[in-house]
Design a protein around this motif. Structure first.
Motif, PDB file in Angstrom:
ATOM      1  N   UNK A 369     -25.510 -39.125  21.116  1.00 44.64           N
ATOM      2  CA  UNK A 369     -25.527 -38.438  19.614  1.00 44.64           C
ATOM      3  C   UNK A 369     -24.532 -36.763  19.658  1.00 44.64           C
ATOM      4  N   UNK A 370     -24.428 -36.340  20.667  1.00 50.24           N
ATOM      5  CA  UNK A 370     -23.838 -35.276  20.941  1.00 50.24           C
ATOM      6  C   UNK A 370     -22.531 -34.731  19.687  1.00 50.24           C
ATOM      7  N   UNK A 371     -22.161 -35.897  19.249  1.00 53.31           N
ATOM      8  CA  UNK A 371     -21.073 -35.283  18.490  1.00 53.31           C
ATOM      9  C   UNK A 371     -21.512 -35.749  16.970  1.00 53.31           C
ATOM     10  N   UNK A 372     -22.349 -36.121  16.522  1.00 54.30           N
ATOM     11  CA  UNK A 372     -22.785 -35.680  14.930  1.00 54.30           C
ATOM     12  C   UNK A 372     -23.361 -33.854  14.913  1.00 54.30           C
ATOM     13  N   UNK A 373     -23.272 -34.085  13.860  1.00 52.49           N
ATOM     14  CA  UNK A 373     -23.591 -32.419  13.408  1.00 52.49           C
ATOM     15  C   UNK A 373     -25.195 -32.414  12.733  1.00 52.49           C
ATOM     16  N   UNK A 374     -26.002 -31.163  13.571  1.00 54.16           N
ATOM     17  CA  UNK A 374     -27.339 -30.986  13.469  1.00 54.16           C
ATOM     18  C   UNK A 374     -27.569 -31.599  12.276  1.00 54.16           C
ATOM     19  N   UNK A 519     -20.849 -27.148  11.218  1.00 53.64           N
ATOM     20  CA  UNK A 519     -21.657 -26.412  11.832  1.00 53.64           C
ATOM     21  C   UNK A 519     -21.323 -27.113  13.390  1.00 53.64           C
ATOM     22  N   UNK A 520     -21.241 -26.382  14.356  1.00 50.80           N
ATOM     23  CA  UNK A 520     -20.987 -27.735  15.453  1.00 50.80           C
ATOM     24  C   UNK A 520     -22.067 -26.633  16.626  1.00 50.80           C
ATOM     25  N   UNK A 521     -22.409 -27.321  17.669  1.00 54.12           N
ATOM     26  CA  UNK A 521     -23.147 -26.875  18.943  1.00 54.12           C
ATOM     27  C   UNK A 521     -21.802 -26.099  20.202  1.00 54.12           C
ATOM     28  N   UNK A 539     -19.644 -22.935  10.017  1.00 55.77           N
ATOM     29  CA  UNK A 539     -18.723 -23.532   9.673  1.00 55.77           C
ATOM     30  C   UNK A 539     -17.860 -22.435   8.998  1.00 55.77           C
ATOM     31  N   UNK A 540     -18.395 -20.831   8.927  1.00 56.54           N
ATOM     32  CA  UNK A 540     -17.589 -19.732   8.781  1.00 56.54           C
ATOM     33  C   UNK A 540     -17.295 -19.126   9.492  1.00 56.54           C
ATOM     34  N   UNK A 541     -17.368 -19.658  10.746  1.00 53.39           N
ATOM     35  CA  UNK A 541     -16.875 -19.294  11.740  1.00 53.39           C
ATOM     36  C   UNK A 541     -17.729 -18.172  12.826  1.00 53.39           C
ATOM     37  N   UNK A 542     -19.187 -17.369  12.132  1.00 55.55           N
ATOM     38  CA  UNK A 542     -20.012 -16.933  13.476  1.00 55.55           C
ATOM     39  C   UNK A 542     -21.043 -17.697  13.932  1.00 55.55           C
ATOM     40  N   UNK A 543     -21.699 -17.158  14.890  1.00 55.36           N
ATOM     41  CA  UNK A 543     -22.009 -18.198  15.640  1.00 55.36           C
ATOM     42  C   UNK A 543     -23.887 -17.605  15.924  1.00 55.36           C
TER      43      UNK A 543
END
Length: 592
Positions: A369-374, A519-521, A539-543
Motif C-alpha cells: 500500500x506504500x504507493x497510495x496517497x495518505x 501529497x506523498x510521504x 502538493x504545494x511543495x512544502x514539507x
C-alpha cells in the motif's frame, strides 16, 4: 403486458392517492423457490404477480404512495418486502409504497466536497433521538471544523434500539428515527451548512430477525462459505448484485447522500462485486457531484483503492496507536506488540501494516500500500467498533494518560490522512458506548450470552461472574447509558478538550487541507523506542513534519529544527526546540 423490467421492490409509476385508479405501482420480487406470489394491500385486496424469467414475479397494480402491503408466498406465508422503502410497523410489519420525489429539496446547488477536505464525524442517529433531533447538533459540528457526518446504519432493524448492523430491510430508513422525508430534511440541512453526509451500509449479512429471503430465495445465500453471521451472501448471482447496487444508488440518488461506507467487506468473497458497485455508481451519478466510497476491510486489499474506492478505514493505524497508548495486548492487539515502533513507522509511511504478512490466525493478509496517497486511509482513535466492541464500552480517555492521548490526537488531526472522530470524543466525554439491541425471548437470551462469551478468552473476563458484569445488550438501560449530552462540552474540563480539537482543525483547514492533493510521504524515521518522525511533501511543495514521542524518555530529534515553522506543539518549549529534543509524551508539528 403490465410489467416493466423487474427491479427489487415497489416502484411508484404514477402519483396519486393510495388507492386511486390514477396511481400505479410496480411490485417485483425475486423468488426463485416460490411457485406463486401475490401482493396483499392494506385494504385486503390481493393481486397475483405474474411469473417471469429467472425467478422473478412482477405486476403493475393500481395503488399509490402510502399504500401498505406484504408479499404472500405460495398462498400462505406473508412477508415484508425485502426491498421495502419504508416500513409501517417495524421489520415484521407492512411495507409501504413511497414517493421518493415528494420531498422538495432546498439546497439545490449542492454538489458535495472533494475527498481531501473530509473531516469525518461518526454518529448514531438513534442515540441523538432521531433524524430531526440530529439536525440540532449540526451547527456544533460546523463550529468544530467537521466537514462530513457519517451516519451509522439507518436500515430498518428489529425494535427501536440497535447499532444498525442487524438490518432486515436495508432500503427502509429505521421508522423509530423518523420518516424518509425527515431523513431527507436532515441531509438537506447538512448540505446547507456545508456538511457532507456519508451513510454506513451493511452488504455482508442480514440481521437475525425479520428477513425471510431464505424461505423463497435460498439462492441469495451460499452454504459453502460461512461468516460470523451465518451463510455468506451469494454475490455470484446477478439478482443479488443488483439488489445491493440498487440500494447503494437509492441512498446516493433519492436521498442525495455524498458517500457510502461499506461495512466489513472482507466477508464478501467476490471482490469483483465491489468493483462493479463502484463502476455502477460512477456511471449513474453525474460527474459534477463529489461521491465518495469508503471500505472497512480487514483484508487490506489495497488494489480496491485504485478501482473506484476513495479510502479505507485503517484499523492497522488504530491498533498500533491503541496498543502504544494503553498497553493492551489481548485479541487483535496481540499482533502489534512485537516491534511496535517499527509498526508505527510503517503505518505512517505506507498506510497498512499488514501487506501480505500472516495474521494471528496464520493467514496472509493485505497487499502493498506504500504507493497510495495518505488520503486513501481514514485514521481514527475511536469509532463505534473500537469503543462499542469493548466489553464495558470505555472511551480512550479512561484508558490512557492525557498527554499521550493529546499526542495521538495531534497526529490524528494534523497528518495528511483523513481523520474520523467518534461522537463525543471532541470534548472528552467519559460516557460509555455499549453494544445495544432490542431483541426478545430466546433471541435476546442468545444475543446476551453470545456477547458475554465473546470475552471469555480475555483475562479480566475469564471467570463467569466477571462476564455477568458485561451489560445485557437488550436491557433498555444499556441503551440509555450510551446516550451523550452535547451540553456537556461547556462544562469545566470538557471545554478545554473542545478547544484543543477545534484549534487543531483550524490549523488543518488553513495549512494542510488546501495542499493535500498530490501529497506523498517524504521520510519516516524511528527516533527511539515509541518515538518517530514522519514527513510528507504536500502538493504545494512544502514539507509537513510530525515528531512524536510516546515514551517516558527525552528523545533526540534528527537534525536541528532550522527554519521550519512550528504549527503546533505539545509539551515542547523553547529549550527543546533549541536542543532539538522531544520531552516525554510530546509532539511537534512543523512546516518548511
Amino acid at each position: 403486458m403490465d410489467t416493466l423490467a423487474p427491479r427489487h421492490g415497489a416502484r411508484l409509476q404514477k402519483r396519486g392517492t393510495p388507492l386511486s385508479q390514477e396511481a400505479t405501482t410496480q411490485f417485483s420480487l425475486w423468488a426463485p423457490d416460490a411457485s406463486a406470489i401475490a401482493v396483499k394491500l392494506d385494504n385486503g385486496q390481493l393481486h397475483d404477480l405474474q411469473p417471469l424469467a429467472d425467478g422473478w414475479f412482477s405486476r403493475l397494480v393500481p395503488c399509490g404512495a402510502g399504500t401498505g402491503y406484504k408479499f404472500v408466498i405460495n398462498g400462505r406465508l406473508e412477508v415484508p418486502d425485502p426491498a421495502s422503502r419504508a416500513q409501517v410497523d417495524d421489520v415484521l410489519g407492512m411495507s409501504c409504497v413511497l414517493d421518493q420525489d415528494a420531498y422538495v429539496w432546498q439546497t439545490t446547488a449542492w454538489r458535495g466536497r472533494p475527498w481531501h477536505e473530509a473531516i469525518i464525524y461518526e454518529l448514531h442517529v438513534g442515540l441523538l433521538g432521531g433524524f430531526a433531533e440530529t439536525e440540532v447538533i449540526l451547527p456544533h459540528l460546523v463550529e468544530l471544523g467537521v466537514t462530513a457526518i457519517e451516519l451509522m446504519p439507518l436500515n430498518e432493524f428489529p425494535g427501536t434500539r440497535n447499532w444498525g448492523y442487524d438490518g432486515a430491510e436495508i432500503f427502509a430508513p429505521e421508522s423509530s428515527y423518523g420518516t424518509p422525508d425527515e431523513l431527507k430534511h436532515l441531509i438537506d440541512t447538512a448540505h446547507s451548512l456545508g456538511l457532507m453526509v456519508i451513510i454506513d451500509v451493511v452488504y455482508n449479512h442480514f440481521g437475525p430477525e425479520g428477513n425471510y429471503l431464505g424461505q423463497y430465495a435460498n439462492d441469495f445465500f451460499r452454504e459453502d462459505i460461512q461468516t460470523p453471521w451465518g451463510a455468506a451472501i451469494d454475490f455470484r448471482r446477478r439478482e443479488v448484485r443488483d439488489f445491493f447496487c440498487e440500494n447503494a444508488l437509492m441512498w446516493l440518488e433519492d436521498y442525495r447522500a455524498d458517500g457510502l461506507r461499506l461495512d466489513a467487506v472482507h466477508a464478501i468473497s467476490e471482490k469483483d462485486f465491489l468493483v462493479e458497485l463502484a463502476e455502477r455508481v460512477g456511471s449513474a451519478i453525474p460527474t459534477n457531484r463529489h461521491i465518495h466510497l469508503i471500505l472497512e476491510n480487514e483484508g487490506n486489499n489495497a488494489s480496491l483503492l485504485e478501482q473506484g474506492f476513495d479510502a479505507q478505514w485503517n484499523d492497522d493505524g488504530h491498533n498500533i496507536l491503541h496498543h502504544l497508548l494503553t498497553g493492551e495486548k489481548e485479541g487483535y492487539y496481540s499482533e502489534f506488540i512485537e516491534s511496535p515502533t517499527t509498526k508505527l513507522a510503517r503505518f505512517l509511511g505506507e498506510g497498512f501494516i499488514f501487506q501480505g504478512e500472516k495474521s494471528r490466525h496464520g493467514h496472509a493478509r493485505g497487499e502493498p500500500s506504500g504507493h497510495l496517497p495518505p488520503t486513501a486511509f481514514v485514521l481514527f482513535l475511536q469509532n463505534h467498533d473500537q469503543v462499542g466492541n469493548r466489553a464495558l464500552g470505555e472511551r480512550l480517555i479512561d484508558l490512557t494518560d492525557e498527554d499521550s492521548l493529546k499526542v495521538a490526537v495531534i497526529l490524528l488531526l494534523l497528518s495528511p490522512m483523513v481523520p474520523l472522530l467518534f461522537m463525543g470524543e471532541e470534548w472528552g466525554t467519559r460516557k460509555p458506548f455499549f453494544y445495544f439491541t432490542d431483541h426478545h425471548a430466546e433471541l435476546a437470551k442468545a444475543v446476551c450470552e453470545g456477547r458475554r462469551n465473546e470475552f471469555r478468552e480475555f483475562e479480566l473476563f475469564s471467570h463467569p461472574e466477571m462476564r455477568e458484569k458485561i451489560p445485557d445488550p437488550n436491557d433498555p438501560q444499556t441503551y440509555v447509558n450510551s446516550m451523550i449530552d452535547y451540553r456537556e462540552r461547556h462544562e469545566p474540563g470538557h471545554e478545554t478538550w473542545w478547544q484543543f480539537y477545534r484549534t487543531l482543525l483550524d490549523l488543518r483547514k488553513r495549512w494542510i487541507t488546501p495542499h493535500l492533493p498530490e501529497t506523498r510521504v517524504e521520510k519516516v524515521t524511528e527516533l527511539a523506542e515509541r518515538a518517530v518522525s514522519a514527513a510528507w511533501r504536500l502538493g504545494n511543495g512544502s514539507v509537513l513534519r510530525i515528531d512524536m514521542n510516546l515514551s517516558d524518555n527525552l528523545v533526540k530529534l534528527e537534525g536541528p529544527p532550522g527554519n521550519r515553522r512550528q504549527l503546533f506543539s505539545h509539551r515542547v518549549d523553547s529549550s527543546h526546540w533549541h536542543d532539538a529534543t522531544l520531552p516525554p509524551r510530546s509532539a511537534m508539528v512543523t512546516l518548511s
